[in-house]
Design an enzyme around this catalytic site. Structure first.
Site, mmCIF file in Angstrom:
data_model
loop_
_atom_site.group_PDB
_atom_site.id
_atom_site.type_symbol
_atom_site.label_atom_id
_atom_site.label_comp_id
_atom_site.label_asym_id
_atom_site.label_seq_id
_atom_site.Cartn_x
_atom_site.Cartn_y
_atom_site.Cartn_z
ATOM 1 N N ASP A 11 0.860 -1.181 0.000
ATOM 2 C CA ASP A 11 0.000 0.000 0.000
ATOM 3 C C ASP A 11 0.899 1.234 0.000
ATOM 4 O O ASP A 11 2.127 1.104 -0.075
ATOM 5 C CB ASP A 11 -0.938 -0.006 1.231
ATOM 6 C CG ASP A 11 -0.185 0.162 2.541
ATOM 7 O OD1 ASP A 11 1.069 0.206 2.528
ATOM 8 O OD2 ASP A 11 -0.841 0.257 3.584
ATOM 9 N N ASP B 146 1.505 4.774 2.280
ATOM 10 C CA ASP B 146 1.130 5.437 3.528
ATOM 11 C C ASP B 146 1.504 6.918 3.464
ATOM 12 O O ASP B 146 2.594 7.265 3.014
ATOM 13 C CB ASP B 146 1.883 4.788 4.696
ATOM 14 C CG ASP B 146 1.720 3.278 4.727
ATOM 15 O OD1 ASP B 146 0.692 2.821 5.250
ATOM 16 O OD2 ASP B 146 2.602 2.559 4.207
ATOM 17 N N ASP C 44 -3.114 4.471 2.867
ATOM 18 C CA ASP C 44 -3.382 4.780 4.277
ATOM 19 C C ASP C 44 -3.118 6.265 4.492
ATOM 20 O O ASP C 44 -1.995 6.737 4.270
ATOM 21 C CB ASP C 44 -2.436 3.974 5.196
ATOM 22 C CG ASP C 44 -2.997 2.608 5.527
ATOM 23 O OD1 ASP C 44 -4.202 2.378 5.306
ATOM 24 O OD2 ASP C 44 -2.223 1.763 6.015
HETATM 25 P P1 8DG Z 1 4.601 -2.486 2.841
HETATM 26 O O1 8DG Z 1 3.399 -1.611 2.757
HETATM 27 O O2 8DG Z 1 5.720 -2.034 1.975
HETATM 28 O O3 8DG Z 1 4.272 -3.923 2.667
HETATM 29 O O4 8DG Z 1 5.222 -2.359 4.310
HETATM 30 P P2 8DG Z 1 5.117 -1.180 5.346
HETATM 31 O O5 8DG Z 1 4.811 0.113 4.684
HETATM 32 O O6 8DG Z 1 6.301 -1.242 6.225
HETATM 33 O O7 8DG Z 1 3.927 -1.676 6.259
HETATM 34 P P3 8DG Z 1 2.501 -1.075 6.567
HETATM 35 O O8 8DG Z 1 1.649 -2.216 6.984
HETATM 36 O O9 8DG Z 1 1.996 -0.220 5.464
HETATM 37 O O10 8DG Z 1 2.734 -0.210 7.882
HETATM 38 C C1 8DG Z 1 3.465 0.996 7.900
HETATM 39 C C2 8DG Z 1 3.682 1.412 9.323
HETATM 40 O O11 8DG Z 1 2.464 1.842 9.920
HETATM 41 C C3 8DG Z 1 4.169 0.247 10.180
HETATM 42 O O12 8DG Z 1 5.341 0.635 10.838
HETATM 43 C C4 8DG Z 1 3.121 0.037 11.190
HETATM 44 C C5 8DG Z 1 2.437 1.380 11.259
HETATM 45 N N1 8DG Z 1 1.086 1.298 11.780
HETATM 46 C C6 8DG Z 1 0.689 1.923 12.935
HETATM 47 N N2 8DG Z 1 -0.620 1.646 13.187
HETATM 48 C C7 8DG Z 1 -1.051 0.853 12.183
HETATM 49 C C8 8DG Z 1 -2.307 0.284 11.903
HETATM 50 O O13 8DG Z 1 -3.267 0.411 12.634
HETATM 51 N N3 8DG Z 1 -2.399 -0.477 10.773
HETATM 52 C C9 8DG Z 1 -1.334 -0.627 9.966
HETATM 53 N N4 8DG Z 1 -1.479 -1.360 8.843
HETATM 54 N N5 8DG Z 1 -0.129 -0.088 10.200
HETATM 55 C C10 8DG Z 1 0.011 0.642 11.301
HETATM 56 O O14 8DG Z 1 1.438 2.586 13.584
HETATM 57 CA CA CA Z 2 2.955 0.501 3.473
HETATM 58 CA CA CA Z 3 -0.059 0.823 5.568
#
Ligand code: 8DG
Ligand code: CA
Ligand code: CA
Length: 472
Positions: free
Chosen positions: A346, A348, A396
């Site tokens: 995703d 962020d 996100d």
């Molecule tokens: P990716 O998308 O490349 O697979 O990996 P990422 O960007 O490292 O993982 P992510 O699932 O998008 O999460 C990004 C950061 O957001 C991770 O350090 C965790 C943090 N995070 C929170 N709260 C929440 C939450 O409620 N849901 C999710 N999905 N992530 C959260 O601090």
């Molecule tokens: Ca992410």
């Molecule tokens: Ca995310």
């Protein structure tokens, strides 16, 4: 006196002649022209043996390489065979050799390829016994200090620098499969053990090639070491193989790949006997959440990874929408892309605006969603699936008060393991509570303010770790 049977010893029986002072091999052998002036090689005898070393030295010299007999500060490349990075480092430390960040520690395969090519080939990860990009990043502070000194490895990911250059992927891939399987089976303890092990191996500047290399590395429980040992011996883990073939694992992996489907739903579908998504979609008795409906509708788009170019394009759209309501807002890409990843599941974003009121903050995201919803309806992109020229991407969006932006940025940059360990470190080592909003000092009973991530690390008494070193 009996005659010695070893012919080598017989040499000493004759009248003792004063042996000529041993000279460097380069002096004894016919001298060769040095073609590559910038490189000064040293070939390690340890585990290679004297004969092979002498042979390689002679061959390399004939090919125009400068090869020294002795270790000295002028050496730029150390070549070893059957030694791991940690073994070479240990040996160098034993020799009191200063290991500068410029020194290349290479496997003999580099020398052999270079000799075959007639010129030094580029030193890549497969040749490097120790990764040099450890310090060759943008942090000038780090470049000043030699990075190749073996320091005690911390059990906390927030005290390690973990770039995307993973020298132990063969092990960490295996651990991640096992961790995921334990997660599916709700065995938190084992899940965490394998995730921590994967995380610590990702930070190592060398590849583990023998069990000796694992000495002194924290977070490697017996269960983990057994897997490492099997992979070293057989090239794969039987446990991982079994998991990958396990029906429950395969089903959970498939079900959770649908956006909005977690462990609870997967468990239910698995118990109902479902093994494919198609059958689930056709079951009229099942009720799907709005997220799951979107998950099925855009399944193909969402399982394909988001590229950086796509993420940048989404970033433009987010900025455009946010600035329509808060023209002074800062929009920062967080998550994996901020850590330098090339793909993500995703994108962020953290949004914050100086001078915004509580109401502005509450209203922004609904306003942005509303704006996009209107645009989508206008362009008729809601139902049109065939011949579509767009891709669904998960985004996100996080809005936070301006004074808390440093905490939110740190919290949303990840990785998850890095965040987990930051909190664990704060709690256990500093008696502080850290979350995505604030840092509380339990001893002083105060909230600690911060304008930047650097200040939060400083409050915690931690060296600053750059985002691209947080890929724990
Ligand atoms: P990716 O998308 O490349 O697979 O990996 P990422 O960007 O490292 O993982 P992510 O699932 O998008 O999460 C990004 C950061 O957001 C991770 O350090 C965790 C943090 N995070 C929170 N709260 C929440 C939450 O409620 N849901 C999710 N999905 N992530 C959260 O601090
Ligand atoms: Ca992410
Ligand atoms: Ca995310």
């Amino acid at each position: 006196m009996p005659l010695p049977t070893n012919p080598l010893q017989m040499v000493h029986l004759g009248p003792r002649k004063k042996k000529p002072r041993q000279m460097g091999a380069s002096m004894v052998c016919p001298s060769h022209d040095i073609k590559f002036q910038d490189l000064v090689l040293y070939i390690l005898e340890k585990k290679m043996g004297t004969t092979r070393r002498a042979f390689l030295m002679e061959l390399a010299r004939r090919k125009g390489f400068r090869v020294e007999d002795e270790l000295s500060d002028s050496i730029t490349h150390i070549v070893a065979e059957n030694n791991s990075g940690s073994e070479v480092l240990e040996w160098l430390q034993g020799q009191n050799h200063k290991v500068s960040s410029q020194l290349e520690l290479l496997d003999v395969s580099w020398l052999i390829e270079s000799m075959a090519a007639g010129t030094p080939v580029e030193t890549t990860g497969k040749h490097q016994l120790v990764k040099r990009d450890y310090s060759a990043n943008l942090n000038p502070e780090l470049q000043k200090t030699p990075p190749l000194v073996i320091k005690k490895i911390s059990q906390y990911a927030c005290q390690r620098r973990t770039t995307l250059n993973n020298y132990n992927q063969i092990f960490t891939d295996a651990f991640e499969v096992l961790a995921e399987n334990y997660e599916f089976r709700e065995n938190e303890v084992f899940c965490l053990a394998f995730m921590r092990a994967a995380s610590v191996l990702k930070s190592l500047p060398f590849t583990i090639i023998s069990m000796k290399d694992t000495e002194g590395i924290p977070c490697l429980e017996d269960k983990v070491k057994c897997v490492i040992e099997e992979i070293i011996e057989d090239g794969e883990s039987s446990e991982v193989k079994a998991v990958l073939n396990d029906e429950r694992y395969q089903s959970f992996k498939l079900f959770t790949s649908v956006f909005g489907v977690g462990l609870k739903t997967s468990e239910k579908w698995f118990r109902m006997g479902y093994r494919t998504l198609n059958k689930i979609k056709l079951d009229k008795t099942l009720k799907f959440t709005p997220m799951q409906k979107a998950g099925f509708l855009y399944y193909e788009d969402l399982v394909s990874c988001v590229t950086r170019a796509e993420a940048e394009a989404v970033g433009m759209l987010v900025k455009e929408a946010v600035w329509a309501f808060l023209p002074e807002a800062f929009v920062t890409m967080t998550g994996g892309f901020r850590r330098g990843k090339k793909i993500g599941h995703d994108v962020d974003f953290l949004i914050t605006s100086p001078g915004s009121t509580d109401e502005d903050e509450e209203q922004l995201l609904p306003k942005v969603i509303n704006l996009w919803e209107r645009k989508r309806v206008d362009s008729g992109k809601c139902s049109q699936q065939e011949g579509k020229t767009w891709k669904a991407i998960r985004v996100d969006l996080v809005m936070c008060p301006y004074e808390r932006r440093a905490f939110a940025l740190l919290g949303w940059t990840g990785s998850r393991q890095f965040e987990r360990d930051l909190r664990r470190y704060a709690t256990h080592e500093r008696k502080m509570i850290l979350d995505n909003h604030a840092l509380y000092d339990k001893t002083k009973k105060i909230f600690l303010k911060a304008e930047s991530e650097e200040e939060i690390f400083a409050h915690l008494g931690l060296d600053y770790i750059e985002p691209w070193e947080r890929n724990a």
